[in-house]
Design a protein around this motif. Structure first.
Motif, PDB file in Angstrom:
ATOM      1  N   TRP A   1       1.080  -1.261  -0.254  1.00  0.00           N
ATOM      2  CA  TRP A   1       0.381  -0.093  -0.151  1.00  0.00           C
ATOM      3  C   TRP A   1       0.750   1.308  -0.413  1.00  0.00           C
ATOM      4  O   TRP A   1       0.390   2.132  -1.290  1.00  0.00           O
ATOM      5  N   HIS A   2       1.935   1.777   0.885  1.00  0.00           N
ATOM      6  CA  HIS A   2       2.249   2.952   1.548  1.00  0.00           C
ATOM      7  C   HIS A   2       3.150   2.334   0.421  1.00  0.00           C
ATOM      8  O   HIS A   2       4.013   4.046   0.526  1.00  0.00           O
ATOM      9  N   GLU A   3       4.210   1.737  -0.083  1.00  0.00           N
ATOM     10  CA  GLU A   3       5.397   2.393  -0.683  1.00  0.00           C
ATOM     11  C   GLU A   3       5.242   1.499  -2.038  1.00  0.00           C
ATOM     12  O   GLU A   3       6.148   2.333  -2.812  1.00  0.00           O
ATOM     13  N   PHE A   4       5.091   0.320  -2.544  1.00  0.00           N
ATOM     14  CA  PHE A   4       3.907  -0.003  -3.913  1.00  0.00           C
ATOM     15  C   PHE A   4       3.797   1.435  -4.416  1.00  0.00           C
ATOM     16  O   PHE A   4       2.890   1.364  -5.951  1.00  0.00           O
ATOM     17  N   CYS A   5       2.371   1.347  -3.797  1.00  0.00           N
ATOM     18  CA  CYS A   5       1.222   2.175  -4.388  1.00  0.00           C
ATOM     19  C   CYS A   5       1.137   3.339  -4.592  1.00  0.00           C
ATOM     20  O   CYS A   5       1.324   4.411  -5.350  1.00  0.00           O
ATOM     21  N   ASP A   6       1.636   3.769  -3.455  1.00  0.00           N
ATOM     22  CA  ASP A   6       1.511   5.127  -3.524  1.00  0.00           C
ATOM     23  C   ASP A   6       2.754   6.327  -3.233  1.00  0.00           C
ATOM     24  O   ASP A   6       2.561   6.964  -4.180  1.00  0.00           O
ATOM     25  N   TRP A   7       3.858   5.602  -3.534  1.00  0.00           N
ATOM     26  CA  TRP A   7       4.750   6.111  -4.160  1.00  0.00           C
ATOM     27  C   TRP A   7       5.786   5.828  -5.326  1.00  0.00           C
ATOM     28  O   TRP A   7       5.890   6.390  -6.294  1.00  0.00           O
ATOM     29  N   TYR A   8       5.818   3.776  -5.123  1.00  0.00           N
ATOM     30  CA  TYR A   8       6.606   3.852  -6.405  1.00  0.00           C
ATOM     31  C   TYR A   8       5.403   3.764  -7.783  1.00  0.00           C
ATOM     32  O   TYR A   8       6.140   4.194  -8.344  1.00  0.00           O
ATOM     33  N   LEU A   9       4.445   3.684  -7.583  1.00  0.00           N
ATOM     34  CA  LEU A   9       3.666   3.714  -8.729  1.00  0.00           C
ATOM     35  C   LEU A   9       2.968   5.238  -9.281  1.00  0.00           C
ATOM     36  O   LEU A   9       3.294   5.069 -10.640  1.00  0.00           O
ATOM     37  N   GLU A  10       3.237   6.010  -8.132  1.00  0.00           N
ATOM     38  CA  GLU A  10       2.589   7.425  -9.190  1.00  0.00           C
ATOM     39  C   GLU A  10       4.225   7.888  -9.304  1.00  0.00           C
ATOM     40  O   GLU A  10       4.070   8.244 -10.360  1.00  0.00           O
ATOM     41  N   VAL A  11       5.473   7.727  -9.312  1.00  0.00           N
ATOM     42  CA  VAL A  11       6.198   8.188  -9.782  1.00  0.00           C
ATOM     43  C   VAL A  11       6.925   7.350 -10.839  1.00  0.00           C
ATOM     44  O   VAL A  11       6.930   7.874 -11.857  1.00  0.00           O
ATOM     45  N   LYS A  12       6.144   5.999 -11.164  1.00  0.00           N
ATOM     46  CA  LYS A  12       6.485   5.248 -11.732  1.00  0.00           C
ATOM     47  C   LYS A  12       5.760   5.417 -13.941  1.00  0.00           C
ATOM     48  O   LYS A  12       5.981   5.591 -14.986  1.00  0.00           O
ATOM     49  N   LYS A  13       4.479   5.807 -13.324  1.00  0.00           N
ATOM     50  CA  LYS A  13       3.784   5.808 -14.158  1.00  0.00           C
ATOM     51  C   LYS A  13       4.120   7.237 -15.261  1.00  0.00           C
ATOM     52  O   LYS A  13       3.480   7.127 -16.011  1.00  0.00           O
ATOM     53  N   LEU A  14       5.070   8.114 -14.509  1.00  0.00           N
ATOM     54  CA  LEU A  14       5.824   8.847 -15.261  1.00  0.00           C
ATOM     55  C   LEU A  14       6.614   8.536 -16.159  1.00  0.00           C
ATOM     56  O   LEU A  14       6.729   9.475 -17.026  1.00  0.00           O
ATOM     57  N   ARG A  15       7.236   7.603 -16.077  1.00  0.00           N
ATOM     58  CA  ARG A  15       7.667   7.366 -16.792  1.00  0.00           C
ATOM     59  C   ARG A  15       8.058   6.355 -18.065  1.00  0.00           C
ATOM     60  O   ARG A  15       8.406   5.758 -19.283  1.00  0.00           O
ATOM     61  N   PHE A  16       6.681   5.542 -18.036  1.00  0.00           N
ATOM     62  CA  PHE A  16       5.755   4.497 -18.906  1.00  0.00           C
ATOM     63  C   PHE A  16       5.658   5.751 -20.445  1.00  0.00           C
ATOM     64  O   PHE A  16       5.459   6.864 -20.014  1.00  0.00           O
ATOM     65  N   SER A  17       6.506   5.440 -21.933  1.00  0.00           N
ATOM     66  CA  SER A  17       6.045   5.835 -22.248  1.00  0.00           C
ATOM     67  C   SER A  17       5.162   4.785 -23.499  1.00  0.00           C
ATOM     68  O   SER A  17       5.332   3.918 -23.686  1.00  0.00           O
ATOM     69  N   GLU A  18       4.489   5.830 -24.547  1.00  0.00           N
ATOM     70  CA  GLU A  18       3.803   5.095 -25.026  1.00  0.00           C
ATOM     71  C   GLU A  18       4.442   4.313 -26.478  1.00  0.00           C
ATOM     72  O   GLU A  18       5.342   3.946 -26.926  1.00  0.00           O
TER      73      GLU A  18
END
Length: 467
Positions: free
Chosen positions: A223-240
């Motif tokens: 919840w607090h590390e993978f979802c709240d922090w990691y994915l919130e940052v990581k989704k900005l790195r994904f590209s089409e």
């Protein structure tokens, strides 16, 4: 058939005196005592009996230790020559919301099927595990099950985010296997480090039968590390149409490992998600058919780049500081604000600075050194000063409350720093401590004291500016 405490002289129905006791009846606990081996085909020497008897662990409540566990051991030794299990984990009783023992007479028995239909089986499992601290009974409360359902929804929504972005990035096939970290992103080094810590704690907790500790560790990680922090940052790195690049390999490796770690606690949800990830995107027959057959994570590798781990932790602190400033001053959460970040040592890479700006809607500029001019809205720590170039409202009664919120937060921080400084000075004035402590410990304590004093001065300056 006649049921009686003593052998009757005659049958009460047909009045025959030729009454025989049924030779195939056992006391319920004695028949239950045969369970470890009778279910495996005993007395025949079946393949199941050879494979699964004796077993390793028995889990039960303390109230039937004598009635059941002792009889299983006694009958196992007598009839098979072997102890049926070597370890017994004794947990507390599941009681009602008022901590009363469930009883049909009291009418407080909870039907587990109804509870599982309402909240979901895995939600009930994780809620019970979180409550199963050693030596404590479990109060079956709706709010705990509701929290378990919320956690399950959190994991499901995080999975949907990943699957939708995989489609956007053109990823049609991925299989676990290569767990080496190849990405240079700071969030990847940080999450692999946190995964390694969680894996170590969970394996140790399971070995010691501290199931509540394993559940809480995975709850916090997911919840607090993978979802709240990691994915919130990581989704900005994904590209089409990127395919499986370093960002995706890291993200999916951590996600798949998290599913395997969670599987003993939440088997149904993790099986469904793992199947979609592994067999929904891959035709590789080398992969196990079920997550239950996959190897349980024992290590996340490492060590990982400590500089990157610390840099991401600093990024988190900056983001939290920006959120606190907005909340304290009731700023519009959607408004883009000019800001300056003064870093006391080092600098963020531009791509990481951009992440902070995107997450917190800041037009962010970074500079080296300390804040020179105390204008605008400021949050200071020993590592940085964050300055939002926005004015604090002063006209309305609401604004008075805003200033009060900010003042209360700063006063609380000043009080905490005062205590830390007092404790540090007390240690550094203790000749016995100074003579026995290693030099590096004393040097670190003096460095911390200097940081505390510097932060205290900044906070007092901020308090003055509030008027």
């Amino acid at each position: 058939m006649t049921v009686a405490l003593e052998a009757p002289a005659m049958c009460p129905k047909c009045h025959s005196t030729e009454v025989e006791q049924d030779s195939d009846v056992l006391d319920t606990w004695f028949s239950s005592g045969l369970w470890p081996f009778s279910t495996l085909g005993w007395p025949d020497q079946t393949e199941d009996l050879k494979a699964f008897y004796p077993t390793s662990l028995m889990i039960t409540g303390f109230d039937i230790l004598f009635f059941w566990v002792s009889r299983m051991i006694m009958l196992g030794i007598e009839l098979t020559g072997e102890v049926p299990f070597r370890e017994v984990h004794i947990h507390g009783l599941v009681r009602d919301a008022e901590k009363q023992k469930m009883s049909k007479t009291k009418g407080n028995v909870v039907d587990p099927l109804l509870v599982m239909d309402k909240y979901g089986t895995d939600a009930v499992r994780i809620a019970l595990l979180l409550s199963a601290a050693a030596g404590n009974d479990i109060a079956l409360k709706d709010d705990r099950m509701d929290s378990g359902r919320t956690f399950a929804n959190k994991l499901w929504n995080a999975s949907r985010l990943l699957f939708m972005n995989m489609e956007r990035s053109g990823i049609s096939e991925w299989a676990p296997g290569n767990s080496t970290l190849t990405s240079d992103a700071i969030e990847d080094a940080w999450i692999f480090d946190r995964l390694g810590h969680a894996t170590e704690v969970v394996n140790r907790a399971l070995e010691l039968h501290r199931y509540h500790e394993a559940a809480q560790t995975l709850w916090d990680f997911v919840w607090h590390e993978f979802c709240d922090w990691y994915l919130e940052v990581k989704k900005l790195r994904f590209s089409e149409n990127s395919g499986v690049d370093g960002h995706w390999q890291a993200a999916l490796t951590v996600y798949e490992s998290a599913l395997r770690l969670l599987h003993p606690l939440m088997p149904f949800l993790t099986e469904e998600l793992w199947q979609r990830l592994v067999h929904g995107t891959s035709t590789n027959d080398a992969q196990p058919k079920s997550i239950s057959l996959a190897r349980y994570p024992a290590s996340a590798g490492g060590p990982f780049d400590s500089h990157k781990v610390k840099t991401f932790a600093l990024l988190q602190d900056v983001v939290k500081a920006a959120r606190e400033l907005r909340a304290d001053n009731k700023l519009d959460p959607k408004a883009m604000i000019d800001a300056t970040l003064y870093l006391h040592a080092g600098q963020f890479a531009e791509k990481d600075l951009a992440v902070i700006g995107t997450l917190e809607k800041l037009k962010l500029e970074q500079r080296s050194g300390s804040l020179a001019e105390h204008k605008g809205l400021i949050r200071s720590t020993p590592e940085f000063d964050l300055q939002l170039h926005a004015e604090r409202p002063t006209a309305s009664s609401q604004n008075g409350a805003v200033t009060g919120d900010a003042r209360a937060r700063i006063v609380k921080e000043i009080q905490s720093l005062d205590r830390l400084i007092e404790n540090s000075n007390r240690q550094l004035s203790d000749e016995t401590f100074l003579s026995r402590a290693p030099e590096k410990v004393v040097a670190a304590l003096r460095a911390k004291l200097a940081d505390y004093q510097e932060q205290l001065a900044k906070n007092k300056k901020l308090l003055e500016n509030l008027g």
